[in-house]
Design a protein around this motif. Structure first.
Motif, PDB file in Angstrom:
ATOM      1  N   HIS A 358       0.835  -1.198   0.000  1.00 64.71           N
ATOM      2  CA  HIS A 358       0.000   0.000   0.000  1.00 64.71           C
ATOM      3  C   HIS A 358       0.870   1.249   0.000  1.00 64.71           C
ATOM      4  O   HIS A 358       0.360   2.349   0.231  1.00 64.71           O
ATOM      5  N   ASP A 359       2.168   1.051  -0.238  1.00 64.59           N
ATOM      6  CA  ASP A 359       3.094   2.177  -0.336  1.00 64.59           C
ATOM      7  C   ASP A 359       3.166   2.610  -1.795  1.00 64.59           C
ATOM      8  O   ASP A 359       3.791   1.959  -2.626  1.00 64.59           O
ATOM      9  N   ARG A 360       2.497   3.697  -2.081  1.00 61.16           N
ATOM     10  CA  ARG A 360       2.350   4.159  -3.467  1.00 61.16           C
ATOM     11  C   ARG A 360       3.702   4.447  -4.114  1.00 61.16           C
ATOM     12  O   ARG A 360       3.944   4.064  -5.259  1.00 61.16           O
ATOM     13  N   GLN A 361       4.589   5.118  -3.400  1.00 64.41           N
ATOM     14  CA  GLN A 361       5.884   5.485  -3.965  1.00 64.41           C
ATOM     15  C   GLN A 361       6.751   4.252  -4.199  1.00 64.41           C
ATOM     16  O   GLN A 361       7.486   4.167  -5.186  1.00 64.41           O
ATOM     17  N   PHE A 362       6.657   3.278  -3.294  1.00 63.17           N
ATOM     18  CA  PHE A 362       7.404   2.024  -3.451  1.00 63.17           C
ATOM     19  C   PHE A 362       6.985   1.319  -4.735  1.00 63.17           C
ATOM     20  O   PHE A 362       7.829   0.842  -5.503  1.00 63.17           O
ATOM     21  N   LEU A 363       5.679   1.260  -5.007  1.00 67.64           N
ATOM     22  CA  LEU A 363       5.188   0.621  -6.230  1.00 67.64           C
ATOM     23  C   LEU A 363       5.576   1.421  -7.475  1.00 67.64           C
ATOM     24  O   LEU A 363       5.825   0.846  -8.534  1.00 67.64           O
ATOM     25  N   ASN A 364       5.626   2.735  -7.343  1.00 63.32           N
ATOM     26  CA  ASN A 364       6.063   3.550  -8.478  1.00 63.32           C
ATOM     27  C   ASN A 364       7.510   3.253  -8.851  1.00 63.32           C
ATOM     28  O   ASN A 364       7.879   3.247 -10.028  1.00 63.32           O
ATOM     29  N   GLY A 383       2.778  -0.954 -16.468  1.00 67.99           N
ATOM     30  CA  GLY A 383       3.333   0.253 -15.881  1.00 67.99           C
ATOM     31  C   GLY A 383       3.271   0.242 -14.361  1.00 67.99           C
ATOM     32  O   GLY A 383       2.775  -0.713 -13.741  1.00 67.99           O
ATOM     33  N   ASN A 384       3.779   1.312 -13.735  1.00 73.73           N
ATOM     34  CA  ASN A 384       3.795   1.393 -12.282  1.00 73.73           C
ATOM     35  C   ASN A 384       2.452   1.899 -11.753  1.00 73.73           C
ATOM     36  O   ASN A 384       1.470   1.981 -12.499  1.00 73.73           O
ATOM     37  N   TYR A 385       2.410   2.256 -10.474  1.00 75.93           N
ATOM     38  CA  TYR A 385       1.121   2.601  -9.878  1.00 75.93           C
ATOM     39  C   TYR A 385       0.528   3.867 -10.484  1.00 75.93           C
ATOM     40  O   TYR A 385      -0.685   3.936 -10.704  1.00 75.93           O
ATOM     41  N   GLU A 386       1.348   4.877 -10.758  1.00 70.59           N
ATOM     42  CA  GLU A 386       0.831   6.111 -11.346  1.00 70.59           C
ATOM     43  C   GLU A 386       0.221   5.838 -12.725  1.00 70.59           C
ATOM     44  O   GLU A 386      -0.827   6.395 -13.068  1.00 70.59           O
ATOM     45  N   ASP A 387       0.890   4.984 -13.513  1.00 66.65           N
ATOM     46  CA  ASP A 387       0.349   4.608 -14.825  1.00 66.65           C
ATOM     47  C   ASP A 387      -0.991   3.897 -14.662  1.00 66.65           C
ATOM     48  O   ASP A 387      -1.949   4.156 -15.413  1.00 66.65           O
ATOM     49  N   PHE A 388      -1.045   2.977 -13.696  1.00 71.23           N
ATOM     50  CA  PHE A 388      -2.294   2.246 -13.423  1.00 71.23           C
ATOM     51  C   PHE A 388      -3.415   3.206 -13.035  1.00 71.23           C
ATOM     52  O   PHE A 388      -4.535   3.121 -13.550  1.00 71.23           O
ATOM     53  N   HIS A 389      -3.121   4.130 -12.126  1.00 73.87           N
ATOM     54  CA  HIS A 389      -4.135   5.060 -11.638  1.00 73.87           C
ATOM     55  C   HIS A 389      -4.688   5.913 -12.781  1.00 73.87           C
ATOM     56  O   HIS A 389      -5.907   6.094 -12.908  1.00 73.87           O
ATOM     57  N   LYS A 390      -3.789   6.383 -13.636  1.00 75.16           N
ATOM     58  CA  LYS A 390      -4.201   7.224 -14.764  1.00 75.16           C
ATOM     59  C   LYS A 390      -5.033   6.415 -15.768  1.00 75.16           C
ATOM     60  O   LYS A 390      -6.097   6.870 -16.229  1.00 75.16           O
TER      61      LYS A 390
END
Length: 683
Positions: A358-364, A383-390
């Motif tokens: 649940h660590d967003r930056q770690f997943l990024n 992609g990473n978490y930011e890519d997933f979120h977008k």
């Protein structure tokens, strides 16, 4: 499989291809030929053929049978080859009274058993169960031992926990060498899926090695570094054999033995091939990266606390480097420096990783792909978490537009039908529109996860300095000083984050600020109107698990109405029936929300939070950050969640070498310093 796929098997070999591997797995003593014979027997049974005879069960009659000539007298012999069997009169007479008496006795016994069963405590915990569909081609390759791919396909599988269905009809495809972040709300089954894979409840190719970092290392006399080196079983076996042969040669009268000497040479070559001499340095680098000093690496495992033993378990996993590494919230046990090191280390990882975090930056920084669990299904995003979120946001918007367009089209048709329903001249058109409406796919609204909202109670604004430490010295023992000459102060609008390595004294500093620990030297000054709300990760574990959240509130803060308790719990998402469930049945995130609600009942005007995010999912962490931003009082926070730190903190305190310094440049500067330290130390 045999019932539903009856028509899929044309020959016994087809049946062998489908279930041969499962039969072999259930009984290793059977040879391939014996398994094939079993499949042939099953195939003959499925097709209505006797096993021990060539003639079929369905016999053709030699001549027509005249029903009028069939004997009806039961005293006369009946032709056993006839398809007709004479009925015997009164062949079975049931005594109704005895039957009712027997049924009553059986029912009485069953009721007694059920009463005993319900009175006994349920010592056995429910366990998750899994089922999956097998690909015939993959099953055949697995049985033949010809599968050499390190890709992992788990197709069409279900996972249930008791009567609760967690995952339904999901499929996961893990490409070898990629790093998968596994995300989703708390309590949906992410950790359970990892356990199902590691236990073998979900089948993957047998040649793929799996390691799940789940339990802490057992405490014994083994040194920390040796505990890591033991994971290399090949190296440990070769070194053990080398030691044994060397002892035999030294005890030999002649000192020579050609066979042993030859084997010893082979062992040296094998050790050289696996670079066994580099293993100790590799283990030391991993341990150092996870925070173990040179002295700690030589300590026995029994001397470490549970948190450090979990770090040892992680170090063993990183050292052994399995084909599939399963990690569940690995950053929970690490400080910021160790997290940064782990991120850098995993970026060069060569095999497959599946990590719940649940660590967003770690997943990024780590993930190359994201698996998203929701609504009992799993979706894969590149992609990473930011890519997933977008990507997910864009997908939801597109689905919403499609839903609105379909709804508008349906409404247009319905208006026409309603307008001309009773018009005889338009009857054919109305019927046509009705049929068109029936053929349209079912209209389903876009499923959106419920938003998480946390809200702290409004508080009065404090004037001047709220908390201040002047020239503070502190130690537990004189030979080991913790702090020397500390000068700090906080205001009513402070947003301070404390960072530093584990063991540097962050929690001790919080206790000095709260007044739980008195300085050995120096002064602690606090505003006379100060009311501190303290949250610790241990508060969650110390909740009375036998009570409901509502009962817990009433016990801690008696004398208030049920409505007051419910309103306060509702401010943290614990509402409705959830407030009436035992605390033990709540997820980790829900327990944290109950702890926040209890803290908020004090109406604090200053927060001191120690690792508040450990049990929270990303949505709740985001909600916590927003709630803290709206809070009118000051906040001092210890956290390793980079996203939360960047979101709320205006000032960064670094605890290091007995001092506490305010770092200009904030978290970016701290991260740069840590990376330079790691680079200079060669870790």
């Amino acid at each position: 499989m045999l019932e539903d796929g009856h028509d899929d098997f044309d020959t016994a070999d087809d049946l062998y291809d489908a279930i041969g591997a499962m039969l072999q797995q259930s009984d290793d003593s059977k040879s391939d030929n014996e398994i094939l014979e079993i499949c042939a027997s099953l195939f003959r049974l499925m097709n209505g053929t006797k096993i021990d005879a060539a003639e079929p069960r369905q016999k053709l009659l030699n001549a027509p049978v005249q029903i009028s000539l069939i004997q009806s007298d039961s005293d006369k012999p009946v032709d056993q080859k006839s398809i007709w069997i004479a009925k015997k009169e009164n062949s079975s007479v049931v005594n109704q009274k005895k039957l009712e008496k027997a049924e009553a006795l059986i029912k009485k016994k069953q009721d007694r058993k059920s009463d005993v069963k319900s009175s006994k405590p349920n010592d056995t915990q429910e366990e998750a169960t899994a089922s999956q569909q097998f690909n015939r081609k993959d099953t055949k390759m697995e049985a033949a031992g010809t599968n050499r791919s390190y890709d992992i396909k788990i197709e069409n599988f279900d996972i249930a926990f008791g009567e609760r269905q967690l995952i339904t009809g999901a499929s996961v495809h893990l490409v070898a060498g990629r790093r998968y972040g596994f995300v989703g709300r708390n309590g949906l089954g992410k950790t359970t899926l990892l356990k199902m894979i590691s236990k073998g409840s979900l089948m993957i190719p047998s040649h793929i090695s799996i390691l799940h970092v789940e339990q802490e290392v057992a405490g014994d006399n083994t040194l920390a570094v040796d505990s890591v080196l033991e994971c290399d079983l090949v190296r440990a076996k070769l070194l053990g054999e080398e030691k044994e042969i060397t002892a035999k040669l030294s005890s030999s009268p002649t000192g020579t033995d050609n066979c042993l000497s030859t084997r010893l040479s082979e062992i040296y070559r094998e050790l050289e091939a696996i670079e066994a001499d580099k293993a100790p340095s590799k283990a030391a680098v991993i341990l150092a990266g996870l925070g173990f000093t040179t002295q700690m690496q030589k300590m026995q495992t029994r001397e470490f606390s549970g948190g450090w033993r979990m770090r040892l378990a992680l170090a063993r996993a990183l050292f052994s480097q399995p084909d599939l590494l399963l990690l569940d919230e690995p950053t929970n046990m690490l400080d910021m420096k160790a997290i940064i090191w782990l991120e850098n280390y995993l970026q060069t990882w060569k095999t497959t990783i599946l990590v719940v975090s649940h660590d967003r930056q770690f997943l990024n920084n780590v993930a190359t792909d994201i698996l998203y669990l929701h609504s009992q299904i799993i979706e894969t995003y590149r992609g990473n978490y930011e890519d997933f979120h977008k990507t997910r946001e864009e997908r939801l918007k597109a689905q919403q537009k499609e839903y609105e367009a379909q709804k508008e089209y349906r409404d247009h048709i319905q208006i026409f039908i309603d307008r001309f329903r009773y018009n005889a001249n338009r009857a054919s058109q109305v019927q046509s529109k009705l049929k068109l409406l029936e053929k349209l796919p079912e209209l389903k609204p876009v499923e959106k996860e419920s938003s998480v909202t946390l809200k702290f109670t409004d508080c009065d604004h404090l004037q001047h300095t709220v908390l201040q430490l002047d020239e503070v010295f502190f130690h537990y023992s004189k030979d080991r000083p913790i702090f020397k000459d500390i000068n700090l102060n906080t205001q009513s609008d402070s947003r301070v984050c404390i960072v530093g390595e584990n063991g540097a004294g962050k929690t001790t500093l919080l206790k000095i600020l709260m007044g739980d620990l008195e300085p050995v030297k120096g002064f602690r000054k606090a505003n006379r109107s100060l009311r501190i709300g303290y949250f610790s990760q241990h508060h969650v574990d110390q909740l009375d698990m036998g009570l409901t959240s509502l009962e817990l509130m009433a016990e801690r803060f008696p004398g208030k109405s049920s409505e007051v308790y419910r309103n306060r719990l509702g401010s943290f998402g614990v509402s409705g029936d959830l407030a009436l469930r035992p605390v033990s049945s709540l997820s980790g995130g829900q327990k944290s929300r109950v702890a926040f609600a209890l803290m908020d009942m004090l109406n604090p005007n200053f927060f001191i939070l120690d690792e508040p995010t450990n049990h929270l999912d990303m949505e709740t962490i985001e909600a916590l950050g927003k709630a803290i931003l709206k809070f009118q009082g000051g906040v001092v926070l210890v956290s390793h969640d980079e996203r939360l730190i960047r979101m709320i903190c205006k000032e960064l305190w670094v605890v290091r070498d007995g001092t506490v310094t305010s770092l200009e440049g904030g978290f970016d500067e701290y991260r740069n310093q840590v990376e330079k330290e790691l680079e200079s130390s060669g870790v």
